[in-house]
Scaffold this motif. Structure first.
Motif, PDB file in Angstrom:
ATOM      1  N   THR A  65       0.851  -1.182   0.000  1.00 25.98           N
ATOM      2  CA  THR A  65       0.000   0.000   0.000  1.00 25.98           C
ATOM      3  C   THR A  65       0.884   1.227   0.000  1.00 25.98           C
ATOM      4  O   THR A  65       1.732   1.382   0.896  1.00 25.98           O
ATOM      5  CB  THR A  65      -0.912   0.041   1.242  1.00 25.98           C
ATOM      6  N   ILE A  66       0.717   2.092  -0.988  1.00 32.07           N
ATOM      7  CA  ILE A  66       1.457   3.340  -0.996  1.00 32.07           C
ATOM      8  C   ILE A  66       0.538   4.447  -0.495  1.00 32.07           C
ATOM      9  O   ILE A  66      -0.601   4.576  -0.927  1.00 32.07           O
ATOM     10  CB  ILE A  66       2.013   3.693  -2.396  1.00 32.07           C
ATOM     11  N   THR A  67       1.007   5.223   0.466  1.00 30.99           N
ATOM     12  CA  THR A  67       0.233   6.330   1.007  1.00 30.99           C
ATOM     13  C   THR A  67       0.649   7.628   0.330  1.00 30.99           C
ATOM     14  O   THR A  67       1.734   7.725  -0.257  1.00 30.99           O
ATOM     15  CB  THR A  67       0.439   6.466   2.524  1.00 30.99           C
ATOM     16  N   GLY A  68      -0.213   8.625   0.412  1.00 34.45           N
ATOM     17  CA  GLY A  68       0.086   9.899  -0.220  1.00 34.45           C
ATOM     18  C   GLY A  68       1.353  10.538   0.303  1.00 34.45           C
ATOM     19  O   GLY A  68       2.038  11.261  -0.419  1.00 34.45           O
ATOM     20  N   ARG A  69       1.677  10.256   1.557  1.00 36.54           N
ATOM     21  CA  ARG A  69       2.895  10.832   2.153  1.00 36.54           C
ATOM     22  C   ARG A  69       4.151  10.053   1.796  1.00 36.54           C
ATOM     23  O   ARG A  69       5.257  10.445   2.202  1.00 36.54           O
ATOM     24  CB  ARG A  69       2.737  10.906   3.669  1.00 36.54           C
ATOM     25  N   GLY A  70       3.999   8.948   1.086  1.00 36.75           N
ATOM     26  CA  GLY A  70       5.168   8.213   0.636  1.00 36.75           C
ATOM     27  C   GLY A  70       5.590   7.061   1.510  1.00 36.75           C
ATOM     28  O   GLY A  70       6.662   6.487   1.310  1.00 36.75           O
ATOM     29  N   VAL A  71       4.767   6.688   2.492  1.00 37.43           N
ATOM     30  CA  VAL A  71       5.073   5.502   3.299  1.00 37.43           C
ATOM     31  C   VAL A  71       4.546   4.282   2.556  1.00 37.43           C
ATOM     32  O   VAL A  71       3.358   4.204   2.234  1.00 37.43           O
ATOM     33  CB  VAL A  71       4.436   5.592   4.694  1.00 37.43           C
ATOM     34  N   LEU A  72       5.438   3.341   2.245  1.00 36.23           N
ATOM     35  CA  LEU A  72       5.048   2.107   1.582  1.00 36.23           C
ATOM     36  C   LEU A  72       4.862   1.025   2.638  1.00 36.23           C
ATOM     37  O   LEU A  72       5.794   0.695   3.372  1.00 36.23           O
ATOM     38  CB  LEU A  72       6.109   1.680   0.568  1.00 36.23           C
ATOM     39  N   PRO A  78       5.174  -0.628   7.817  1.00 34.81           N
ATOM     40  CA  PRO A  78       6.055   0.226   7.025  1.00 34.81           C
ATOM     41  C   PRO A  78       7.259  -0.540   6.494  1.00 34.81           C
ATOM     42  O   PRO A  78       7.941  -1.242   7.237  1.00 34.81           O
ATOM     43  CB  PRO A  78       6.480   1.311   8.017  1.00 34.81           C
ATOM     44  N   PHE A  79       7.489  -0.393   5.185  1.00 37.52           N
ATOM     45  CA  PHE A  79       8.544  -1.132   4.507  1.00 37.52           C
ATOM     46  C   PHE A  79       9.572  -0.199   3.892  1.00 37.52           C
ATOM     47  O   PHE A  79      10.763  -0.506   3.861  1.00 37.52           O
ATOM     48  CB  PHE A  79       7.920  -2.026   3.442  1.00 37.52           C
ATOM     49  N   ALA A  80       9.124   0.944   3.365  1.00 41.01           N
ATOM     50  CA  ALA A  80      10.018   1.907   2.736  1.00 41.01           C
ATOM     51  C   ALA A  80       9.370   3.277   2.829  1.00 41.01           C
ATOM     52  O   ALA A  80       8.168   3.401   3.075  1.00 41.01           O
ATOM     53  CB  ALA A  80      10.287   1.540   1.273  1.00 41.01           C
ATOM     54  N   ALA A  81      10.197   4.321   2.640  1.00 39.20           N
ATOM     55  CA  ALA A  81       9.696   5.694   2.680  1.00 39.20           C
ATOM     56  C   ALA A  81      10.217   6.452   1.473  1.00 39.20           C
ATOM     57  O   ALA A  81      11.413   6.394   1.157  1.00 39.20           O
ATOM     58  CB  ALA A  81      10.129   6.383   3.967  1.00 39.20           C
ATOM     59  N   LEU A  82       9.301   7.124   0.774  1.00 34.67           N
ATOM     60  CA  LEU A  82       9.642   7.928  -0.395  1.00 34.67           C
ATOM     61  C   LEU A  82       9.515   9.396  -0.019  1.00 34.67           C
ATOM     62  O   LEU A  82       8.576   9.794   0.675  1.00 34.67           O
ATOM     63  CB  LEU A  82       8.711   7.592  -1.559  1.00 34.67           C
ATOM     64  N   ALA A  99       8.448  -2.363  -7.092  1.00 34.95           N
ATOM     65  CA  ALA A  99       7.208  -1.592  -6.977  1.00 34.95           C
ATOM     66  C   ALA A  99       7.431  -0.199  -7.556  1.00 34.95           C
ATOM     67  O   ALA A  99       8.256   0.570  -7.051  1.00 34.95           O
ATOM     68  CB  ALA A  99       6.788  -1.489  -5.519  1.00 34.95           C
ATOM     69  N   PHE A 100       6.688   0.115  -8.605  1.00 31.47           N
ATOM     70  CA  PHE A 100       6.772   1.429  -9.231  1.00 31.47           C
ATOM     71  C   PHE A 100       5.686   2.327  -8.642  1.00 31.47           C
ATOM     72  O   PHE A 100       4.517   1.937  -8.562  1.00 31.47           O
ATOM     73  CB  PHE A 100       6.625   1.319 -10.747  1.00 31.47           C
ATOM     74  N   VAL A 101       6.080   3.522  -8.225  1.00 35.36           N
ATOM     75  CA  VAL A 101       5.171   4.460  -7.583  1.00 35.36           C
ATOM     76  C   VAL A 101       5.331   5.810  -8.258  1.00 35.36           C
ATOM     77  O   VAL A 101       6.460   6.268  -8.477  1.00 35.36           O
ATOM     78  CB  VAL A 101       5.467   4.594  -6.074  1.00 35.36           C
ATOM     79  N   ASN A 102       4.197   6.453  -8.611  1.00 33.22           N
ATOM     80  CA  ASN A 102       4.341   7.760  -9.240  1.00 33.22           C
ATOM     81  C   ASN A 102       3.912   8.894  -8.314  1.00 33.22           C
ATOM     82  O   ASN A 102       3.166   8.698  -7.353  1.00 33.22           O
ATOM     83  CB  ASN A 102       3.635   7.829 -10.599  1.00 33.22           C
ATOM     84  N   ASN A 103       4.433  10.070  -8.622  1.00 32.05           N
ATOM     85  CA  ASN A 103       4.191  11.283  -7.842  1.00 32.05           C
ATOM     86  C   ASN A 103       3.720  12.362  -8.801  1.00 32.05           C
ATOM     87  O   ASN A 103       4.339  12.572  -9.847  1.00 32.05           O
ATOM     88  CB  ASN A 103       5.485  11.704  -7.137  1.00 32.05           C
ATOM     89  N   PRO A 123      13.011  -4.949  -4.028  1.00 32.98           N
ATOM     90  CA  PRO A 123      12.636  -5.889  -2.959  1.00 32.98           C
ATOM     91  C   PRO A 123      13.381  -5.715  -1.644  1.00 32.98           C
ATOM     92  O   PRO A 123      12.888  -6.157  -0.599  1.00 32.98           O
ATOM     93  CB  PRO A 123      12.933  -7.250  -3.598  1.00 32.98           C
ATOM     94  N   ASP A 124      14.541  -5.047  -1.672  1.00 33.84           N
ATOM     95  CA  ASP A 124      15.278  -4.823  -0.419  1.00 33.84           C
ATOM     96  C   ASP A 124      14.853  -3.547   0.298  1.00 33.84           C
ATOM     97  O   ASP A 124      15.401  -3.197   1.340  1.00 33.84           O
ATOM     98  CB  ASP A 124      16.788  -4.793  -0.687  1.00 33.84           C
ATOM     99  N   GLY A 125      13.866  -2.829  -0.270  1.00 33.03           N
ATOM    100  CA  GLY A 125      13.363  -1.620   0.371  1.00 33.03           C
ATOM    101  C   GLY A 125      14.042  -0.345  -0.066  1.00 33.03           C
ATOM    102  O   GLY A 125      13.648   0.744   0.372  1.00 33.03           O
ATOM    103  N   ALA A 126      15.045  -0.439  -0.941  1.00 38.55           N
ATOM    104  CA  ALA A 126      15.718   0.756  -1.443  1.00 38.55           C
ATOM    105  C   ALA A 126      14.850   1.420  -2.511  1.00 38.55           C
ATOM    106  O   ALA A 126      14.135   0.751  -3.254  1.00 38.55           O
ATOM    107  CB  ALA A 126      17.077   0.393  -2.025  1.00 38.55           C
ATOM    108  N   SER A 127      14.926   2.744  -2.589  1.00 32.84           N
ATOM    109  CA  SER A 127      14.117   3.468  -3.569  1.00 32.84           C
ATOM    110  C   SER A 127      14.970   4.473  -4.330  1.00 32.84           C
ATOM    111  O   SER A 127      15.980   4.977  -3.819  1.00 32.84           O
ATOM    112  CB  SER A 127      12.956   4.191  -2.885  1.00 32.84           C
TER     113      SER A 127
END
Length: 253
Positions: A65-72, A78-82, A99-103, A123-127
């Motif tokens: 689940t990607i949230t508007g604030r960028g918390v995946l 919580p798995f990653a933060a954009l 996982a591709f996420v757009n802004n 998959p390792d949580g890096a973005s």
């Protein structure tokens, strides 16, 4: 082709329609819920305190689940933060678990439109950012090793080639959809793409190159759609609206 039948009524703001594990899923942004439809009933499977938010699944079945604030979130944790001052929007996962996420790139409804971006979470949580200069990136879909993204402000679907590490290359126009504002998208088994269109109150099936195959009209704006066999599901709503007018509808094709 059948008429649209109402599956669920009274949604606040439906988005992110998915077909997964034999069920229809969607996000009700206004209610902060991830919903699965079971025997015609809404089953709330997660609650999200943010706006917007979208879902997809990893190859092993865990939900992202990607949230508007960028918390995946991965299965709610919580798995990653954009990082961005602007809202994160749609998410699409490839066969490698990227996982591709757009802004969207600006404060929607407040600031002047500006170019948006796509980032990848591996998959390792890096973005990292993998594409820029998109005109309101919206719905996304993965077709094999190709990522398709709707650019709502440019009236087009664009495509990228996906590398195994999530790098995007070979950007190209997949289809121009004049006088449309493509929102959520979903692949058809034929290789064409369904896209939802809010201002034109319809879902449209288009081939690569822009040939329109079919249009499905509704009585209110269409925000997203998903195909399950011969049935197209869509979330629709009057927009703008002072009261909940959202519906999940189904059309037998």
């Amino acid at each position: 082709m059948g008429e649209a039948r109402v599956v669920l009524d009274g949604l606040v703001f439906g988005e992110s329609v998915r077909w997964h594990a034999g069920r229809v899923w969607f996000c009700d942004w206004g209610a902060g819920q991830v919903v699965r439809v079971v025997d015609g009933r809404a089953e709330v499977v997660a609650r999200v305190d943010d706006f917007p938010f979208c879902v997809d699944w990893l190859p092993d079945g865990r939900m992202l689940t990607i949230t508007g604030r960028g918390v995946l979130l991965r299965d709610g944790t919580p798995f990653a933060a954009l990082e961005s001052p602007y809202p994160w929007n749609d998410i699409a996962v490839d066969r490698h678990g990227n996982a591709f996420v757009n802004n969207i790139g600006y404060a929607f409804g407040v600031g002047e439109p500006a170019p948006g971006t796509i980032s990848v979470v591996t998959p390792d949580g890096a973005s990292r950012e993998v594409a820029a200069g998109l005109e309101f990136p919206n719905g996304m879909a993965v077709l094999g090793d190709t990522l398709i993204v709707a650019e709502s402000h440019a009236s087009r679907l664009s495509a990228f080639t996906i590398a195994a590490d999530g790098t995007l290359s070979s950007r190209r126009i997949w289809a121009t959809v004049d006088e449309s504002a493509p929102d959520g998208i979903f692949p058809d088994p034929s290789g064409a793409i369904w896209y939802a269109d809010v201002p034109n109150k319809e879902c449209t099936l288009v081939r690569e190159g822009g040939e329109v195959i079919r249009r499905i009209p509704f009585d209110r704006g269409a925000f997203d759609c998903a195909l399950a066999g011969n049935t197209l599901y869509a979330v629709i709503a009057h927009y703008p609206s002072d009261s909940p007018s959202g519906r999940l509808v189904a059309v037998d094709l």
